[in-house]
Design a protein around this motif. Structure first.
Motif, PDB file in Angstrom:
ATOM      1  N   GLN A  53       0.832  -1.207   0.000  1.00 36.81           N
ATOM      2  CA  GLN A  53       0.000   0.000   0.000  1.00 36.81           C
ATOM      3  C   GLN A  53       0.867   1.258   0.000  1.00 36.81           C
ATOM      4  O   GLN A  53       0.602   2.214  -0.742  1.00 36.81           O
ATOM      5  N   GLY A  72       2.369   1.919  -3.318  1.00 38.42           N
ATOM      6  CA  GLY A  72       1.421   2.172  -4.395  1.00 38.42           C
ATOM      7  C   GLY A  72       1.300   1.050  -5.401  1.00 38.42           C
ATOM      8  O   GLY A  72       1.006   1.287  -6.576  1.00 38.42           O
ATOM      9  N   GLN A 100       5.251  -1.547 -10.365  1.00 42.77           N
ATOM     10  CA  GLN A 100       4.178  -1.190  -9.430  1.00 42.77           C
ATOM     11  C   GLN A 100       3.028  -2.213  -9.457  1.00 42.77           C
ATOM     12  O   GLN A 100       1.855  -1.847  -9.393  1.00 42.77           O
TER      13      GLN A 100
END
Length: 311
Positions: A179, A182, A222
């Motif tokens: 988290q 991201g 990501q």
């Protein structure tokens, strides 16, 4: 009568002459085999024995000798590869131990040369010394764990383990990190329980290594995915990312002792180089295997395969 006797003698002489020539021919062929084999062994070449002959027994002998030579050559190649791997491992061990120890000695020397250093500054340096000492301790523990696995001293107790729960538990451990960084996460774990004859502690360590590697080396993408699936015989755990990946030329080497990509020598990619080796040995100890498929910035996936336990 005399004519018949003469014919028999001629036939007998012909048979003797034929056998003599056969023996001489075989003797020459055996000498050729001996000389050629001696030459192959002395020069450590990868040649095979070739001989044009109709002798079935010599053909069988040549086939057996060539099989032994091939096995010997494969063992020699494996030995060279192992020696190279050991040399690289020793070089990497030296690097990975020397670097933090040099930093520790530098911090200690700084404190010794400045006895009037403020307590706050001394505390900061001592905390850095502790962190580096822990880094060395962790690396040594990795060496110890790998040595136990490879020597067979560490026997894993296998029980019936629900793989769904192990996957969920391990991905949840990284929830805050994912988290904060991201990451987009794709979790595909079926509701139907899937079981394996495995060791839960070993599975936790395997998944921890694979997930943490995906976060560290796949950070540019990501993205992190974990998929649990099965077929008629096996279950599969895929841990994947969309990061920098591993070029094909290096993919066979990532499970070797202390193998690291060049980027892993940067601070942001620093690791012991033993995680994937330990991961592979743990999976093998449970009768499974691990594979890698990587297309940089598209999909890099480590797949753990274990036999499903159904009853």
């Amino acid at each position: 009568m005399i004519t018949a006797l003469i014919c028999c003698m001629i036939l007998l002489l012909f048979v003797i002459f034929w056998q003599y020539r056969k023996i001489r021919t075989r003797s020459r062929q055996l000498n050729h085999i001996h000389d050629k084999l001696t030459n192959i062994l002395s020069e450590q070449s990868s040649e095979k024995l070739l001989l044009f002959t109709e002798d079935a027994e010599l053909k069988l002998l040549l086939s057996d000798i060539n099989e032994v030579l091939e096995t010997r050559q494969k063992d020699a190649a494996k030995g060279i590869k192992t020696e190279f791997s050991i040399r690289r491992m020793l070089s990497n061990i030296s690097h990975d131990l020397k670097t933090p120890l040099t930093v520790v000695l530098g911090y200690i020397e700084t404190m010794l040369l400045d006895p009037k250093m403020p307590d706050e500054d001394r505390t900061v340096l001592l905390s850095k010394v502790q962190a580096k000492a822990n880094e060395v301790s962790g690396l040594i523990q990795h060496f110890f764990d790998l040595a136990k696995l490879e020597s067979g001293d560490q026997n894993l107790s296998l029980t019936r383990v629900c793989i769904n729960e192990v996957c969920r538990k391990n991905i949840l451990t990284f929830y805050d990190i994912l988290q904060n960084k991201g990451f987009e996460v794709d979790i595909q774990i079926p509701e139907e329980p899937i079981y394996a004859h495995a060791n839960e502690g070993a599975l936790d360590r395997i998944l921890h290594n694979l997930i943490s590697n995906a976060i560290r080396y796949g950070a540019e993408g990501q993205f992190l995915g974990i998929t649990l699936r099965k077929d008629e015989q096996f279950l599969y755990i895929d841990v994947w990312d969309k990061g920098q990946g591993i070029p094909e030329v290096y993919q066979d080497q990532v499970f070797e002792r202390l193998y690291t990509l060049e980027d892993s020598r940067n601070k942001s990619f620093q690791g012991s180089g033993l995680g994937l080796t330990i991961t592979k040995r743990l999976i093998q100890s449970m009768g499974g295997e691990v594979t890698l498929i990587s297309t940089p910035f598209v999909r890099t996936v480590f797949t753990v395969r274990l036999r499903e336990m159904v009853y």
